[in-house]
Write an enzyme that holds these catalytic residues in place. Structure first.
Site, short mmCIF file in Angstrom:
data_model
loop_
_atom_site.label_atom_id
_atom_site.label_comp_id
_atom_site.label_asym_id
_atom_site.label_seq_id
_atom_site.Cartn_x
_atom_site.Cartn_y
_atom_site.Cartn_z
N LYS A 6 0.62 -1.59 -0.25
CA LYS A 6 -0.16 -0.01 0.22
C LYS A 6 0.75 1.18 0.23
CE LYS A 6 -0.92 -2.16 3.69
NZ LYS A 6 -0.39 -3.34 4.78
N ASP A 40 0.34 3.38 7.91
CA ASP A 40 -0.51 2.23 7.18
C ASP A 40 -2.17 2.40 6.87
OD1 ASP A 40 -0.12 -0.72 6.37
OD2 ASP A 40 -1.74 -0.62 7.56
N GLU A 42 3.79 -4.67 10.12
CA GLU A 42 4.96 -4.29 9.09
C GLU A 42 5.73 -4.41 9.14
OE1 GLU A 42 4.12 -3.23 5.88
OE2 GLU A 42 1.98 -3.56 6.88
N GLY A 76 -2.81 -10.66 7.64
CA GLY A 76 -2.26 -11.90 8.15
C GLY A 76 -1.69 -12.25 6.70
N LYS A 124 -3.48 2.91 3.04
CA LYS A 124 -5.17 2.44 2.79
C LYS A 124 -6.27 3.47 2.63
CE LYS A 124 -3.55 -1.59 5.19
NZ LYS A 124 -3.13 -2.44 6.42
N VAL A 170 -5.09 -3.36 0.59
CA VAL A 170 -5.55 -2.58 1.71
C VAL A 170 -7.39 -3.38 1.68
CG1 VAL A 170 -8.10 -1.29 1.42
CG2 VAL A 170 -6.28 -0.45 0.18
P1 NAP Z 1 7.68 -9.53 5.47
O1 NAP Z 1 7.09 -10.54 6.11
O2 NAP Z 1 9.22 -8.43 6.37
O3 NAP Z 1 8.81 -9.94 4.31
C1 NAP Z 1 9.01 -9.34 3.18
C2 NAP Z 1 10.21 -10.18 2.22
O4 NAP Z 1 10.25 -9.43 1.35
C3 NAP Z 1 10.85 -10.73 2.95
O5 NAP Z 1 10.84 -12.09 1.83
C4 NAP Z 1 12.32 -10.10 2.76
O6 NAP Z 1 13.29 -11.40 2.20
C5 NAP Z 1 12.39 -9.61 1.16
N1 NAP Z 1 12.76 -8.08 1.22
C6 NAP Z 1 12.50 -7.45 1.61
N2 NAP Z 1 13.50 -6.76 1.00
C7 NAP Z 1 14.08 -7.38 0.14
C8 NAP Z 1 15.12 -6.31 -1.19
N3 NAP Z 1 15.32 -5.07 -0.62
N4 NAP Z 1 15.63 -6.89 -2.03
C9 NAP Z 1 14.62 -8.61 -1.91
N5 NAP Z 1 13.69 -8.71 -1.22
C10 NAP Z 1 13.68 -8.24 -0.36
O7 NAP Z 1 6.97 -8.81 5.01
P2 NAP Z 1 5.11 -9.15 4.91
O8 NAP Z 1 4.51 -9.20 5.82
O9 NAP Z 1 5.03 -10.10 3.97
O10 NAP Z 1 4.55 -7.95 3.82
C11 NAP Z 1 5.27 -8.15 2.62
C12 NAP Z 1 3.91 -6.75 1.96
O11 NAP Z 1 2.59 -6.90 2.21
C13 NAP Z 1 3.71 -4.89 2.34
O12 NAP Z 1 4.10 -3.93 1.73
C14 NAP Z 1 2.70 -4.96 3.35
O13 NAP Z 1 2.34 -3.92 3.93
C15 NAP Z 1 1.73 -5.36 2.39
N6 NAP Z 1 0.40 -6.61 3.28
C16 NAP Z 1 1.19 -7.31 4.49
C17 NAP Z 1 -0.24 -8.30 5.27
C18 NAP Z 1 0.16 -8.26 6.21
O14 NAP Z 1 -0.68 -9.38 6.96
N7 NAP Z 1 1.31 -9.17 6.96
C19 NAP Z 1 -1.48 -7.70 5.21
C20 NAP Z 1 -1.80 -7.20 3.65
C21 NAP Z 1 -0.19 -6.29 3.23
P3 NAP Z 1 14.08 -12.36 3.86
O15 NAP Z 1 12.96 -13.21 3.38
O16 NAP Z 1 15.70 -12.94 2.88
O17 NAP Z 1 14.46 -11.15 4.58
N1 HSE Z 2 -0.10 -3.96 9.17
C1 HSE Z 2 -1.16 -4.83 8.38
C2 HSE Z 2 -2.27 -4.63 9.12
C3 HSE Z 2 -1.11 -5.31 7.55
O1 HSE Z 2 -1.91 -5.19 10.54
O2 HSE Z 2 -3.05 -4.68 8.74
C4 HSE Z 2 -2.41 -5.55 6.50
O3 HSE Z 2 -2.42 -5.01 5.89
#
Ligand code: NAP
Ligand code: HSE
Length: 318
Positions: free
Chosen positions: A103, A197, A186, A298, A201, A130
């Site tokens: 986002k 965040d 995050e 999640g 959104k 979102v």
């Molecule tokens: P995360 O667990 O921190 O995962 C990030 C991934 O990106 C990891 O695999 C990391 O590698 C890799 N990475 C980071 N910097 C990098 C770079 N410069 N080059 C290559 N790879 C890189 O994050 P996440 O929770 O999955 O979230 C990812 C995205 O989805 C974010 O934009 C977040 O806002 C969005 N999102 C998350 C959720 C949620 O519930 N978590 C929900 C909706 C949206 P390593 O594994 O090697 O560290």
């Molecule tokens: N960090 C975000 C949240 C993940 O807590 O809602 C989903 O976008």
């Protein structure tokens, strides 16, 4: 048999890992929905030595994915502004479609990304950015004929989780650590706690509803850090709850948007939400009030939205 559609993942953390797992576990269902088998061509990570528990070819140079001509769809789930922006632009330059849950980059670079997708004649899809599994991006796109009056609700699971855990007696830091362990927060949780965040959104939803870019800096933010256990208990004594609300008021002259802790009734959908549940209520002229609710954070919930976008793109491919 129809030709496989090859997908490259940028990021294999909470969300990327869930996407890879779902692609492995439900290949038949995905093929039936997409009209093509979906193949995971590889995933880019920072540290290729980390144990992952998913079956994917790992690379540490994103250009191994971007320069692979067999890949039609790039899923960016690294997060943050940079290098994500450069990777999106590089993907469009190479004729790939982009799906993202990021986002921050979509809200900050709305015009640049939409223009890059338009000139490349490729799709930019961001349903997961979102409210994760709740299809509010599709809903906002479908409401082009209405005049929105008020949008309000919960679009950040981490802050809802913290508020509800404090109600149950936990401390702020303890509740935040739990939200991190559950994969809701995050990478830098100040994005959740300080409202960035939720502001990104809200900026995306308002931009879709207004048909023009509503910048994230136009959203006024109050941090959740100001929340005290005493304030939560005092509200509870009046049958009220504190939740991190996102509100946009589409006035006659200008839209005002804010995110921050506010009181809600304990019996409202917002007051009842205790974890990653998001609530988005849109009051309109033609369409009355629409309410959307469901898992907004999640890995699995986000993978659902990402794969929904991948399927939509794949359906249009030969
Ligand atoms: P995360 O667990 O921190 O995962 C990030 C991934 O990106 C990891 O695999 C990391 O590698 C890799 N990475 C980071 N910097 C990098 C770079 N410069 N080059 C290559 N790879 C890189 O994050 P996440 O929770 O999955 O979230 C990812 C995205 O989805 C974010 O934009 C977040 O806002 C969005 N999102 C998350 C959720 C949620 O519930 N978590 C929900 C909706 C949206 P390593 O594994 O090697 O560290
Ligand atoms: N960090 C975000 C949240 C993940 O807590 O809602 C989903 O976008």
């Amino acid at each position: 048999m129809s030709r496989p559609v090859r997908v490259g993942l940028l990021g294999l953390g909470t969300v990327g890992g869930a996407v890879a797992k779902a692609m492995g576990e439900r290949a038949k269902r995905l093929e039936a929905s997409a009209g093509h088998p979906l193949e995971l061509a590889g995933a880019c990570v920072r540290d290729a030595t980390k144990p992952r528990g998913v079956d994917a070819r790992l690379v540490t140079d994103a250009f191994e994915i971007l320069d692979d001509e067999s890949i039609q769809i790039v899923v960016e789930v690294i997060g943050g502004h940079r290098p994500a922006l450069d990777l999106h632009l590089a993907a469009f330059e190479r004729g790939k479609h982009v799906v993202t849950a990021n986002k921050e980059v979509v809200a900050k670079e709305w015009r640049v990304l939409h223009e890059a997708a338009r000139s490349a004649k490729r799709e930019l899809r961001f349903e997961a950015a979102v409210a994760a599994a709740v299809p509010v991006v599709a809903a906002a796109r479908a409401l082009g004929a209405v005049r929105p009056r008020i949008l309000s609700g919960l679009v950040n699971g981490t802050t809802t989780y913290i508020c509800s855990r404090i109600e149950a007696g936990a401390g702020f830091d303890e509740a935040l650590r739990e939200a991190q362990a559950k994969g809701y927060a995050e990478a830098d949780p100040s994005a959740d706690v300080d409202g960035w965040d939720a502001a990104y959104k809200l900026s995306i939803l308002v931009s879709l509803l207004e048909g023009r870019w509503f910048r994230p800096e136009q959203v006024s933010r109050t941090s959740l850090r100001s929340l005290t256990v005493d304030a939560v208990r005092e509200a509870a004594s009046r049958d009220r709850r504190i939740r991190y609300l996102a509100v946009a008021d589409f006035g006659e002259r200008a839209t005002k948007a804010r995110v921050g802790p506010e009181e809600v009734s304990s019996s409202s959908l917002e007051g009842q939400a205790s974890g990653p549940t998001n609530v988005v209520r849109i009051e309109t002229d033609l369409a009355g009030t629409l309410t959307f609710m469901g898992p907004g954070a999640g890995g699995d919930a986000t993978a659902s939205a990402i794969l929904g976008d991948v399927i939509q793109i794949a359906r249009g491919l030969r």
